[in-house]
Design a protein around this motif. Structure first.
Motif, PDB file in Angstrom:
ATOM      1  N   UNK A   1      45.350  33.342  36.161  1.00  0.00           N
ATOM      2  CA  UNK A   1      44.562  33.742  37.558  1.00  0.00           C
ATOM      3  C   UNK A   1      44.600  32.384  38.266  1.00  0.00           C
ATOM      4  N   UNK A   2      44.100  31.417  37.521  1.00  0.00           N
ATOM      5  CA  UNK A   2      43.760  30.073  38.516  1.00  0.00           C
ATOM      6  C   UNK A   2      45.288  29.610  39.175  1.00  0.00           C
ATOM      7  N   UNK A   3      46.250  29.875  38.461  1.00  0.00           N
ATOM      8  CA  UNK A   3      47.686  29.475  38.742  1.00  0.00           C
ATOM      9  C   UNK A   3      48.221  30.582  39.858  1.00  0.00           C
TER      10      UNK A   3
ATOM     11  N   UNK B   1      40.456  36.440  43.140  1.00  0.00           N
ATOM     12  CA  UNK B   1      39.168  36.421  42.492  1.00  0.00           C
ATOM     13  C   UNK B   1      38.580  37.531  41.674  1.00  0.00           C
ATOM     14  N   UNK B   2      38.403  38.555  42.710  1.00  0.00           N
ATOM     15  CA  UNK B   2      37.783  39.969  42.114  1.00  0.00           C
ATOM     16  C   UNK B   2      38.687  40.459  40.969  1.00  0.00           C
ATOM     17  N   UNK B   3      40.140  40.445  41.113  1.00  0.00           N
ATOM     18  CA  UNK B   3      40.879  41.097  40.301  1.00  0.00           C
ATOM     19  C   UNK B   3      40.655  40.502  38.827  1.00  0.00           C
ATOM     20  N   UNK B   4      40.556  39.061  38.898  1.00  0.00           N
ATOM     21  CA  UNK B   4      40.598  38.231  37.543  1.00  0.00           C
ATOM     22  C   UNK B   4      39.036  38.162  37.091  1.00  0.00           C
TER      23      UNK B   4
ATOM     24  N   UNK C   1      36.926  35.951  38.161  1.00  0.00           N
ATOM     25  CA  UNK C   1      36.605  34.586  37.879  1.00  0.00           C
ATOM     26  C   UNK C   1      35.268  34.231  38.521  1.00  0.00           C
ATOM     27  N   UNK C   2      34.898  35.117  39.402  1.00  0.00           N
ATOM     28  CA  UNK C   2      33.449  34.923  39.682  1.00  0.00           C
ATOM     29  C   UNK C   2      32.614  36.295  39.922  1.00  0.00           C
ATOM     30  N   UNK C   3      31.356  36.246  39.918  1.00  0.00           N
ATOM     31  CA  UNK C   3      30.503  37.309  40.304  1.00  0.00           C
ATOM     32  C   UNK C   3      30.492  37.591  41.889  1.00  0.00           C
ATOM     33  N   UNK C   4      30.986  38.425  42.024  1.00  0.00           N
ATOM     34  CA  UNK C   4      31.028  38.716  43.684  1.00  0.00           C
ATOM     35  C   UNK C   4      29.985  39.958  44.190  1.00  0.00           C
ATOM     36  N   UNK C   5      29.161  39.546  45.050  1.00  0.00           N
ATOM     37  CA  UNK C   5      28.042  40.435  45.507  1.00  0.00           C
ATOM     38  C   UNK C   5      28.638  41.875  45.686  1.00  0.00           C
ATOM     39  N   UNK C   6      27.694  42.745  45.282  1.00  0.00           N
ATOM     40  CA  UNK C   6      28.148  44.338  45.559  1.00  0.00           C
ATOM     41  C   UNK C   6      28.476  44.296  47.160  1.00  0.00           C
TER      42      UNK C   6
ATOM     43  N   UNK D   1      33.615  45.946  50.299  1.00  0.00           N
ATOM     44  CA  UNK D   1      34.428  45.698  51.471  1.00  0.00           C
ATOM     45  C   UNK D   1      36.042  45.344  50.801  1.00  0.00           C
ATOM     46  N   UNK D   2      36.165  45.314  49.633  1.00  0.00           N
ATOM     47  CA  UNK D   2      37.698  44.889  49.124  1.00  0.00           C
ATOM     48  C   UNK D   2      38.278  46.004  48.791  1.00  0.00           C
ATOM     49  N   UNK D   3      38.415  47.091  49.870  1.00  0.00           N
ATOM     50  CA  UNK D   3      39.098  48.131  49.395  1.00  0.00           C
ATOM     51  C   UNK D   3      40.309  48.058  50.249  1.00  0.00           C
ATOM     52  N   UNK D   4      41.576  48.214  49.610  1.00  0.00           N
ATOM     53  CA  UNK D   4      42.804  47.844  50.100  1.00  0.00           C
ATOM     54  C   UNK D   4      43.319  49.097  51.081  1.00  0.00           C
ATOM     55  N   UNK D   5      42.984  48.717  52.330  1.00  0.00           N
ATOM     56  CA  UNK D   5      43.341  49.514  53.371  1.00  0.00           C
ATOM     57  C   UNK D   5      43.732  48.304  54.533  1.00  0.00           C
ATOM     58  N   UNK D   6      44.983  48.769  55.211  1.00  0.00           N
ATOM     59  CA  UNK D   6      45.522  47.928  56.024  1.00  0.00           C
ATOM     60  C   UNK D   6      44.564  47.831  57.320  1.00  0.00           C
TER      61      UNK D   6
END
Length: 618
Positions: free
Chosen positions: A432-434, A454-457, A459-464, A469-474
């Motif tokens: 993931x780091x790579x 970062x979210x996918x792996x 690697x960090x706790x991301x605030x709710x 907001x990390x919804x894949x819409x263009x």
């Protein structure tokens, strides 16, 4: 330690208000450079000298609330870290106060979470497309809040950490701590008694920026406990920063409050004190006096036609001219001058963080937290996400591992997979780091691109609130949505900014970028100050220096706000102008970019701000 007769003037006056037998409450006016912190420490030293035994026998302490950790550390140091004084930031202070009130906190959260869920559900019921960006964000928010609501019954104790973004069962946020305290303090006689019995003296620094609802709760508590509680407020409404403060503080106090003043400016030379008095004259008319031994000082106003100006060239020329006017060669050295912009958007444009900053700054409820660091998403981005990215860019494996271990559940004993097969987990983290390194080492991707990795792996706790907001819409689909919220759209645009803009923003709020503003420099001082006033560079609507100078007409909203006594664009701009001018210890250059140089000149002369020989048209 001060002797029994050492206090004089206002300091002695304040000390006498802090009588344990006959307490008085007060609001101290302390203008720019008036030595407010010195007075605070002097008075506290006298309290220690005269009241120590009685306070110790009663198991009581003196509460001192300051706005920043740096201010806390400074006051603690000056008081020799004496445990008699509980010196802390507002959030830390009130959390210690309400921490034992588990059931009351739980009840407040139940009501708040349910109200939020009901509001989001109503919005969701009105959307045209359930698969739209806003709808999906609201679904995530409902799920998060519902999960938290369901888990409240399992909470035995609550916790609060100003530096952690890890949302666990029983945690309360930065914002919630203030809201809960204000509510409980107003409603609970027990909490009022705990506060006043534990701290018979409570002093609040920068009171003009303390949240309105909390300040009102403190004042109400004092009014109900006059015989045993002294509340002392230190501040200056002309220097207030944030919109959440109590802007009617001076006029809304109980009649029996005292209002001492510190009128000597120990920082600025005579000419600059005269200038800031004239600036302030159109606001509240309060005036300061220079100290007896103050130098004369120099001020100059350089008026520049903004249409044709080469701004870097102009500002270099200004420094050269100031070196001649003041006979001070250090004006030629950029490291020995401080550039202060009228407001943050100017610094954002000059410092290349505008694509991240500007969208968020246009949302009212985000604006203060954008500057004071109280927003959980911003704290996460600046103090966890960005350090991880920078460690990856520097290929610092030790630091990368330390950040992941500290701020995620990937490498820890509570991760069952890690305990069963640590090598596989470490390999996944390394991969993931790579992938992140491939994006950031030689490129400048968007914040969102890296954040999704970062979210996918994990690697960090991301605030709710950020994770939603990390919804894949263009981006185009966001702009076409009718029901998109102002906050969601602002964050979507901000996260689409280059990663370098987040990095520059972080440097800016930590005062490492070379630009300062009202918010960043209040309390600081510099020998040589260049004050930049440039509406074209600001692109904001909260501050308009050309309206202050009479170049542009007031809008109907401006006129209405002024008539109703509300904070409005000219009063806000005047405060910023006052503060940046008051930072100068020796000499000051004001650079005004304008489309109407003659109008700026006329206003400057008519107002008495500058003299004829202090104005130069460039």
């Amino acid at each position: 330690m001060s002797n029994s007769n050492s206090l004089i003037g206002v300091d002695r006056e304040i000390y006498e208000y802090l009588s344990l037998e006959n307490p008085k409450s007060f609001l101290l006016f302390a203008g720019a450079g008036s030595g407010k912190t010195r007075s605070l420490v002097n008075v506290l030293q006298k309290v220690r000298e005269k009241k120590l035994d009685r306070l110790i026998k009663s198991g009581q302490r003196v509460g001192v609330i300051t706005y920043t950790n740096a201010a806390c550390d400074e006051i603690k140091h000056r008081l020799s870290y004496d445990p008699l004084f509980h010196v802390s930031t507002i959030h830390s202070f009130v959390w210690k106060l309400i921490e034992p009130f588990t059931e009351d906190i739980k009840e407040w959260l139940k009501e708040k979470l349910q109200a939020d869920i009901d509001d989001l559900s109503l919005k969701l019921s009105k959307v045209r497309c359930i698969n739209g960006k806003t709808a999906q964000q609201n679904i995530r928010k409902i799920e998060s809040k519902s999960r938290r609501l369901d888990e409240l019954s399992l909470v035995r104790t609550f916790s609060y950490s100003p530096t952690s973004n890890k949302v666990e069962r029983g945690t309360v946020s930065h914002e919630e701590v203030i809201q809960i305290t204000a509510t409980l303090l107003n409603e609970s006689h027990l909490l009022q008694n705990i506060l006043t019995n534990r701290y018979p003296i409570l002093l609040i620094d920068e009171s003009q920026d303390t949240r309105k609802e909390l300040m009102e709760a403190f004042i109400r508590t004092q009014s109900l406990n006059r015989s045993k509680f002294s509340l002392g407020l230190f501040g200056d409404l002309m220097q207030r920063i944030y919109s959440g403060g109590k802007d009617d503080l001076e006029t809304a106090l109980p009649e029996d409050w005292k209002t001492p003043s510190k009128i000597v400016n120990y920082r600025s030379p005579k000419r600059i004190v005269s200038l800031i008095n004239n600036i302030r004259d159109e606001d509240d008319g309060k005036k300061q006096e220079p100290k007896a031994e103050a130098i004369e000082g120099r001020v100059r106003l350089f008026i520049v036609d903004s249409i044709s100006a080469n701004k870097p060239e102009v500002e270099n020329d200004v420094r050269y001219k100031m070196s001649l006017i003041t006979d001070d060669a250090l004006w030629l050295e950029s490291n020995y001058t401080k550039v202060l912009t009228l407001e943050h958007a100017m610094a954002a444009n000059r410092g290349n963080f505008d694509k991240f900053y500007m969208p968020l700054s246009e949302v009212d409820h985000l604006r203060d937290s954008l500057l004071n660091g109280t927003n959980a998403s911003l704290r996460f981005l600046c103090y966890q996400f960005l350090p991880l990215v920078n460690a990856i860019k520097a290929r610092n494996d030790f630091l990368i591992a330390s950040i992941i271990k500290k701020y995620s559940g990937v490498i820890c004993s509570s991760n069952i997979r890690f305990c069963e097969d640590p090598l596989s987990i470490l390999k996944e983290a390394d991969d993931s780091v790579s992938r992140i390194a491939a994006k950031v080492v030689d490129g400048d991707p968007s914040i969102s691109e890296v954040l999704q990795l970062v979210d996918k792996s994990s690697l960090l706790f991301i605030p709710d609130t950020l994770k939603a907001l990390l919804v894949n819409v263009d981006r185009e689909s966001i702009e076409n949505e009718i029901d998109v919220s102002e906050t969601s759209f602002a964050w979507e645009v901000a996260l689409n900014a280059p990663l370098s803009h987040l990095n520059n923003y972080s440097l800016y709020i930590n005062e490492s970028l070379g630009f300062g503003t009202h918010q960043g420099v209040k309390g600081l001082e510099f020998d040589r100050v260049v004050a930049i006033m440039d509406d074209d560079g600001s692109k904001g609507f909260l501050f308009k220096y050309e309206k202050l100078f009479g170049v542009k007409a007031l809008s109907s909203t401006d006129i209405k706000n002024q008539a109703e006594g509300r904070d409005w664009v000219v009063s806000r701009t005047r405060r910023l102008f006052y503060v940046i001018c008051s930072r100068a210890q020796k000499s000051l250059a004001v650079v005004a970019y304008t489309q109407d140089p003659e109008a700026v000149r006329n206003k400057s002369l008519a107002s008495g701000w500058f003299k004829e020989d202090e104005i130069e048209m460039m």
